[in-house]
Design a protein around this motif. Structure first.
Motif, PDB file in Angstrom:
ATOM      1  N   GLN A  46      90.130 118.587  -6.712  1.00  9.19           N
ATOM      2  CA  GLN A  46      89.425 117.586  -7.510  1.00  9.19           C
ATOM      3  C   GLN A  46      88.245 117.010  -6.731  1.00  9.19           C
ATOM      4  O   GLN A  46      87.184 116.783  -7.272  1.00  9.19           O
ATOM      5  CB  GLN A  46      90.394 116.457  -7.888  1.00  9.19           C
ATOM      6  CG  GLN A  46      89.816 115.444  -8.826  1.00  9.19           C
ATOM      7  CD  GLN A  46      89.687 115.974 -10.239  1.00  9.19           C
ATOM      8  OE1 GLN A  46      90.315 116.954 -10.591  1.00  9.19           O
ATOM      9  NE2 GLN A  46      88.871 115.326 -11.031  1.00  9.19           N
ATOM     10  N   SER A 104      88.270 117.172 -15.104  1.00 14.92           N
ATOM     11  CA  SER A 104      89.256 117.925 -15.875  1.00 14.92           C
ATOM     12  C   SER A 104      89.966 116.926 -16.794  1.00 14.92           C
ATOM     13  O   SER A 104      89.683 115.732 -16.748  1.00 14.92           O
ATOM     14  CB  SER A 104      90.265 118.584 -14.930  1.00 14.92           C
ATOM     15  OG  SER A 104      91.091 117.596 -14.341  1.00 14.92           O
ATOM     16  N   PRO A 105      90.914 117.397 -17.592  1.00 14.93           N
ATOM     17  CA  PRO A 105      91.676 116.451 -18.401  1.00 14.93           C
ATOM     18  C   PRO A 105      92.370 115.369 -17.554  1.00 14.93           C
ATOM     19  O   PRO A 105      92.541 114.235 -18.005  1.00 14.93           O
ATOM     20  CB  PRO A 105      92.689 117.332 -19.119  1.00 14.93           C
ATOM     21  CG  PRO A 105      91.993 118.654 -19.228  1.00 14.93           C
ATOM     22  CD  PRO A 105      91.239 118.785 -17.940  1.00 14.93           C
ATOM     23  N   ALA A 106      92.726 115.695 -16.326  1.00 14.89           N
ATOM     24  CA  ALA A 106      93.356 114.715 -15.436  1.00 14.89           C
ATOM     25  C   ALA A 106      92.402 113.563 -15.117  1.00 14.89           C
ATOM     26  O   ALA A 106      92.849 112.453 -14.837  1.00 14.89           O
ATOM     27  CB  ALA A 106      93.806 115.392 -14.155  1.00 14.89           C
ATOM     28  N   THR A 107      91.098 113.805 -15.166  1.00 14.64           N
ATOM     29  CA  THR A 107      90.124 112.768 -14.898  1.00 14.64           C
ATOM     30  C   THR A 107      90.216 111.650 -15.928  1.00 14.64           C
ATOM     31  O   THR A 107      89.941 110.484 -15.634  1.00 14.64           O
ATOM     32  CB  THR A 107      88.695 113.369 -14.896  1.00 14.64           C
ATOM     33  OG1 THR A 107      88.670 114.494 -14.018  1.00 14.64           O
ATOM     34  CG2 THR A 107      87.667 112.361 -14.443  1.00 14.64           C
ATOM     35  N   ALA A 108      90.605 111.965 -17.151  1.00 15.31           N
ATOM     36  CA  ALA A 108      90.688 110.992 -18.230  1.00 15.31           C
ATOM     37  C   ALA A 108      91.840 110.007 -18.071  1.00 15.31           C
ATOM     38  O   ALA A 108      91.849 108.970 -18.717  1.00 15.31           O
ATOM     39  CB  ALA A 108      90.823 111.708 -19.574  1.00 15.31           C
ATOM     40  N   LYS A 109      92.787 110.330 -17.222  1.00 13.96           N
ATOM     41  CA  LYS A 109      93.981 109.476 -17.063  1.00 13.96           C
ATOM     42  C   LYS A 109      93.728 108.323 -16.120  1.00 13.96           C
ATOM     43  O   LYS A 109      92.983 108.319 -15.244  1.00 13.96           O
ATOM     44  CB  LYS A 109      95.165 110.305 -16.574  1.00 13.96           C
ATOM     45  CG  LYS A 109      95.561 111.331 -17.592  1.00 13.96           C
ATOM     46  CD  LYS A 109      96.716 112.151 -17.099  1.00 13.96           C
ATOM     47  CE  LYS A 109      97.040 113.215 -18.137  1.00 13.96           C
ATOM     48  NZ  LYS A 109      98.107 114.066 -17.747  1.00 13.96           N
TER      49      LYS A 109
END
Length: 130
Positions: A25, A125-130
């Motif tokens: 990341q 990534s989608p994990a960034t949105a969390k």
């Protein structure tokens, strides 16, 4: 024709080698050499224009990967191949290197193109949105 086939084979081999590699990341990594000198490795996206890349055989891809890996071994730890993506007429590669000149040198020694080299500033990534 043989030159193009070898280029395709080398690029595809690169892709197979990276099946277990992943992109962190945070793209900035600090490594320490035996002399305790810190060197920052940057992450780069390389676009390789190779007509018919998506039609290369598994054996051609393996050959490309083997060639790339042998050049990387020769060049040392200041450049690392992480992953590549094969499309119709291009291959997109992710590398870590001290600078873009090392990527150009790798391409020249390996006999494959590095049409565009861009330093990656951030990865989301989608994990960034969390």
């Amino acid at each position: 024709m043989t030159f193009i086939t070898r280029r395709f084979a080398l690029l595809i081999a690169i892709l197979l080698f990276t099946c277990y590699a992943s992109i962190a990341q945070n793209t900035n990594v600090t490594t320490t050499s035996t002399t305790k000198k810190s060197t920052e490795m940057k992450t780069y996206l390389i676009e390789r224009e190779i007509p018919g890349a998506g039609k290369l055989t598994p054996d051609q891809l393996k050959g490309i990967s083997q060639k790339s890996c042998s050049v990387l071994t020769e060049m040392g730890p200041q450049i690392e191949w992480l992953q590549s993506y094969v499309t119709g007429d291009k291959i997109y590669c992710i590398y870590k290197a001290e600078n873009a000149d090392l990527i150009r040198e790798h391409a020249k020694k390996g006999g494959f193109p590095a049409n565009t080299i861009v330093e990656i500033g951030s990865v989301i990534s989608p994990a960034t949105a969390k």
